[in-house]
Scaffold this motif. Structure first.
Motif, PDB file in Angstrom:
ATOM      1  N   PRO A   1       0.633  -1.318   0.115  1.00 44.36           N
ATOM      2  CA  PRO A   1       0.102  -0.041  -0.005  1.00 44.36           C
ATOM      3  C   PRO A   1       0.870   1.281  -0.023  1.00 44.36           C
ATOM      4  O   PRO A   1       0.509   2.377  -0.728  1.00 44.36           O
ATOM      5  CB  PRO A   1      -0.716   0.071   1.270  1.00 44.36           C
ATOM      6  CG  PRO A   1      -0.985  -1.745   1.376  1.00 44.36           C
ATOM      7  CD  PRO A   1       0.360  -2.061   1.100  1.00 44.36           C
TER       8      PRO A   1
ATOM      9  N   VAL B   1       1.686   2.059  -3.273  1.00 46.86           N
ATOM     10  CA  VAL B   1       0.834   2.344  -4.144  1.00 46.86           C
ATOM     11  C   VAL B   1       0.556   3.830  -3.961  1.00 46.86           C
ATOM     12  O   VAL B   1       0.334   4.641  -5.045  1.00 46.86           O
ATOM     13  CB  VAL B   1      -0.513   1.693  -3.791  1.00 46.86           C
ATOM     14  CG1 VAL B   1      -1.858   2.138  -4.346  1.00 46.86           C
ATOM     15  CG2 VAL B   1      -0.468  -0.010  -4.129  1.00 46.86           C
TER      16      VAL B   1
ATOM     17  N   MET C   1      -5.222  -3.650  -8.722  1.00 44.91           N
ATOM     18  CA  MET C   1      -4.887  -4.896  -7.893  1.00 44.91           C
ATOM     19  C   MET C   1      -5.953  -5.880  -8.098  1.00 44.91           C
ATOM     20  O   MET C   1      -7.142  -5.769  -8.115  1.00 44.91           O
ATOM     21  CB  MET C   1      -4.747  -4.450  -6.320  1.00 44.91           C
ATOM     22  CG  MET C   1      -3.915  -3.539  -6.101  1.00 44.91           C
ATOM     23  SD  MET C   1      -2.115  -3.959  -6.241  1.00 44.91           S
ATOM     24  CE  MET C   1      -1.816  -5.478  -5.356  1.00 44.91           C
TER      25      MET C   1
ATOM     26  N   GLY D   1      -2.448  -9.508  -2.104  1.00 47.01           N
ATOM     27  CA  GLY D   1      -1.577  -8.934  -0.875  1.00 47.01           C
ATOM     28  C   GLY D   1      -1.833 -10.117   0.103  1.00 47.01           C
ATOM     29  O   GLY D   1      -1.247  -9.809   1.269  1.00 47.01           O
TER      30      GLY D   1
ATOM     31  N   TYR E   1      -1.385  -8.064   3.792  1.00 51.10           N
ATOM     32  CA  TYR E   1      -1.741  -6.625   2.961  1.00 51.10           C
ATOM     33  C   TYR E   1      -3.191  -6.780   2.425  1.00 51.10           C
ATOM     34  O   TYR E   1      -3.542  -7.655   1.509  1.00 51.10           O
ATOM     35  CB  TYR E   1      -0.880  -6.228   2.016  1.00 51.10           C
ATOM     36  CG  TYR E   1       0.575  -5.834   2.494  1.00 51.10           C
ATOM     37  CD1 TYR E   1       0.807  -4.627   3.338  1.00 51.10           C
ATOM     38  CD2 TYR E   1       1.552  -6.733   2.125  1.00 51.10           C
ATOM     39  CE1 TYR E   1       2.022  -4.459   3.716  1.00 51.10           C
ATOM     40  CE2 TYR E   1       2.805  -6.387   2.630  1.00 51.10           C
ATOM     41  CZ  TYR E   1       3.140  -5.241   3.297  1.00 51.10           C
ATOM     42  OH  TYR E   1       4.321  -5.053   3.960  1.00 51.10           O
TER      43      TYR E   1
ATOM     44  N   ASP F   1      -7.008  -6.046   0.990  1.00 51.55           N
ATOM     45  CA  ASP F   1      -7.763  -5.268  -0.047  1.00 51.55           C
ATOM     46  C   ASP F   1      -7.977  -3.900   0.349  1.00 51.55           C
ATOM     47  O   ASP F   1      -8.101  -2.918  -0.538  1.00 51.55           O
ATOM     48  CB  ASP F   1      -9.201  -5.969  -0.542  1.00 51.55           C
ATOM     49  CG  ASP F   1      -8.727  -7.408  -1.295  1.00 51.55           C
ATOM     50  OD1 ASP F   1      -7.239  -7.555  -1.944  1.00 51.55           O
ATOM     51  OD2 ASP F   1      -9.444  -8.227  -1.488  1.00 51.55           O
TER      52      ASP F   1
ATOM     53  N   TYR G   1      -5.159  -1.462   0.261  1.00 53.20           N
ATOM     54  CA  TYR G   1      -4.886  -1.039  -0.958  1.00 53.20           C
ATOM     55  C   TYR G   1      -5.709  -0.036  -1.569  1.00 53.20           C
ATOM     56  O   TYR G   1      -5.470   1.020  -2.263  1.00 53.20           O
ATOM     57  CB  TYR G   1      -4.926  -2.208  -1.955  1.00 53.20           C
ATOM     58  CG  TYR G   1      -3.626  -3.036  -1.949  1.00 53.20           C
ATOM     59  CD1 TYR G   1      -2.420  -2.808  -2.244  1.00 53.20           C
ATOM     60  CD2 TYR G   1      -3.732  -4.650  -1.172  1.00 53.20           C
ATOM     61  CE1 TYR G   1      -1.355  -3.551  -2.376  1.00 53.20           C
ATOM     62  CE2 TYR G   1      -2.533  -5.139  -1.192  1.00 53.20           C
ATOM     63  CZ  TYR G   1      -1.345  -4.760  -1.826  1.00 53.20           C
ATOM     64  OH  TYR G   1      -0.283  -5.557  -1.599  1.00 53.20           O
ATOM     65  N   THR G   2      -7.099  -0.156  -1.415  1.00 51.70           N
ATOM     66  CA  THR G   2      -8.210   0.840  -1.987  1.00 51.70           C
ATOM     67  C   THR G   2      -7.679   2.179  -0.980  1.00 51.70           C
ATOM     68  O   THR G   2      -8.134   3.249  -1.520  1.00 51.70           O
ATOM     69  CB  THR G   2      -9.594   0.278  -1.589  1.00 51.70           C
ATOM     70  OG1 THR G   2      -9.894  -0.137  -0.372  1.00 51.70           O
ATOM     71  CG2 THR G   2      -9.494  -0.926  -2.626  1.00 51.70           C
TER      72      THR G   2
ATOM     73  N   ALA H   1      -5.526   2.213  -5.047  1.00 47.21           N
ATOM     74  CA  ALA H   1      -5.544   1.483  -5.796  1.00 47.21           C
ATOM     75  C   ALA H   1      -7.192   0.897  -5.912  1.00 47.21           C
ATOM     76  O   ALA H   1      -8.059   1.114  -5.312  1.00 47.21           O
ATOM     77  CB  ALA H   1      -4.764   0.136  -5.344  1.00 47.21           C
TER      78      ALA H   1
END
Length: 374
Positions: A19, A22, A34, A39, A44, A46, A49-50, A54
């Protein structure tokens, strides 16, 4: 520009982007896609990441729409038939020549980060070093777990326990980290390497350096090991045999790019080790440094454990992914302009040295020569 990350195939646990990287890419005007769960094995989520900016996309959507695909290993990419794609990862092109030729036929531009020139400028992009550091650390912990005795010297009311004796073959990044870790655990450490130049580093970590005269000069190999003469290899084996008898744990790290790993420990040497001794072979994926190594297996031979594992960094996937992603980010900065567009500057020695295929051709000279001779 869109950068896509697919979920790695088992047993790989690492992921190409984390992340925080990113976030850095988003600030460079890069869109990141992604695959959900990419991850998860590295811890890691989701959501992380968002939150970093991402977008979650299914594999088919990423393959169809991304400009650059990132992967740790080539297995994720081999079934993709789309042409004119940029891919980046650790592809071992000197061993996977047929695959590189196939990717060239698909008109892919392939960057294999394990071939980056080992210069001062490239240190922040050197995936081999960042992952080897973890592997060297983990190798000693794995050996300590397998070893049936204490590592440090202990003085107790019931008597004294001598420290374990550890021998490390190869004082590269993995070897140096193994030295430091074994010393922290209280072991007595000695080290063999064909490069006399590393003697000072070895001594600074509190280990004894074993020297064999007559090694080939590796100063022009860009930081990589070179193949040695048969006469030197024989002297080397005799010296290793002399020392291996009195060591309890052996960590082997010797590899030569594009070649089978050199066999430094023979069956006869292993049979001279005392029962309960442990060998951890980090070169197992390219044949191993012992006669008995099997990749991803532990072999028991006359009381000695030979652990073949060249992917130990994947056993620490959160930190391994974080370091790998930082390497990727630093390399991508060479390819991205101020507007987030892709720029391929082959006048840059790092870009040129890492590019394997482009415009339907094998562009890396070493890979092309290896393919031609195979």
């Amino acid at each position: 520009m869109i950068v896509g990350v697919l979920k790695e195939q088992a047993p790989e646990t690492r992921v190409s982007l984390v992340p925080e990287v990113v976030q850095a890419l988003r600030k460079m005007n890069i869109t990141v896609w992604m695959e959900p769960g990419a991850g998860a094995q590295s811890f890691y989520t989701d959501a992380a990441y968002t939150d970093a900016g991402a977008d979650l996309k299914d594999a088919a959507g990423i393959i169809e729409g991304a400009d650059i695909l990132l992967s740790v290993h080539p297995e994720n990419l081999d079934e993709i038939r789309r042409e004119n794609l940029v891919v980046m990862g650790v592809f071992q092109p000197l061993f996977n020549g047929a695959q590189m030729r196939d990717w060239a036929n698909r008109k892919w531009t392939v960057f294999s980060l394990d071939t980056i020139p080992r210069t001062t400028r490239a240190q922040s992009m050197d995936v081999l070093s960042s992952q080897a550091n973890i592997a060297g650390y983990k190798a000693v912990l794995l050996a300590a777990y397998q070893y049936g005795r204490y590592m440090p010297m202990l003085m107790t009311a019931a008597g004294s326990i001598p420290p374990a004796k550890v021998m490390i073959l190869g004082a590269g990044v993995a070897g140096l980290q193994a030295i430091a870790t074994a010393r922290r655990l209280g072991a007595v450490v000695e080290v063999f390497d064909t490069r006399p130049a590393v003697k000072e580093e070895v001594a600074s970590l509190g280990a004894k350096f074993i020297e064999v005269e007559g090694a080939a000069d590796a100063s022009g190999a860009g930081g990589y090991a070179v193949e040695q003469s048969e006469a030197f290899q024989q002297k080397q084996k005799e010296k290793i045999h002399e020392h291996i008898r009195r060591n309890d744990i052996i960590i082997t790290t010797a590899q030569i790019p594009g070649r089978k790993a050199p066999v430094l420990i023979t069956r006869e040497m292993i049979e001279d080790m005392r029962a309960g001794s442990v060998i951890v072979d980090l070169a197992s994926a390219t044949g191993g440094n012992t006669d008995l190594t099997k990749d991803r297996e532990t072999v028991q031979h006359k009381g000695v454990s030979i652990i073949g594992n060249s992917a130990l960094s994947a056993q620490m996937p959160a930190d391994a992914s974080r370091l790998y992603a930082k390497n990727v980010l630093n390399f991508m900065k060479l390819l991205i302009d101020a507007n987030g567009g892709l720029v391929l500057n082959f006048d840059d020695d790092l870009v040129k040295g890492t590019c394997i295929t482009h415009n339907g051709q094998i562009t890396n000279e070493r890979v092309a020569a290896t393919i031609a001779s195979s």
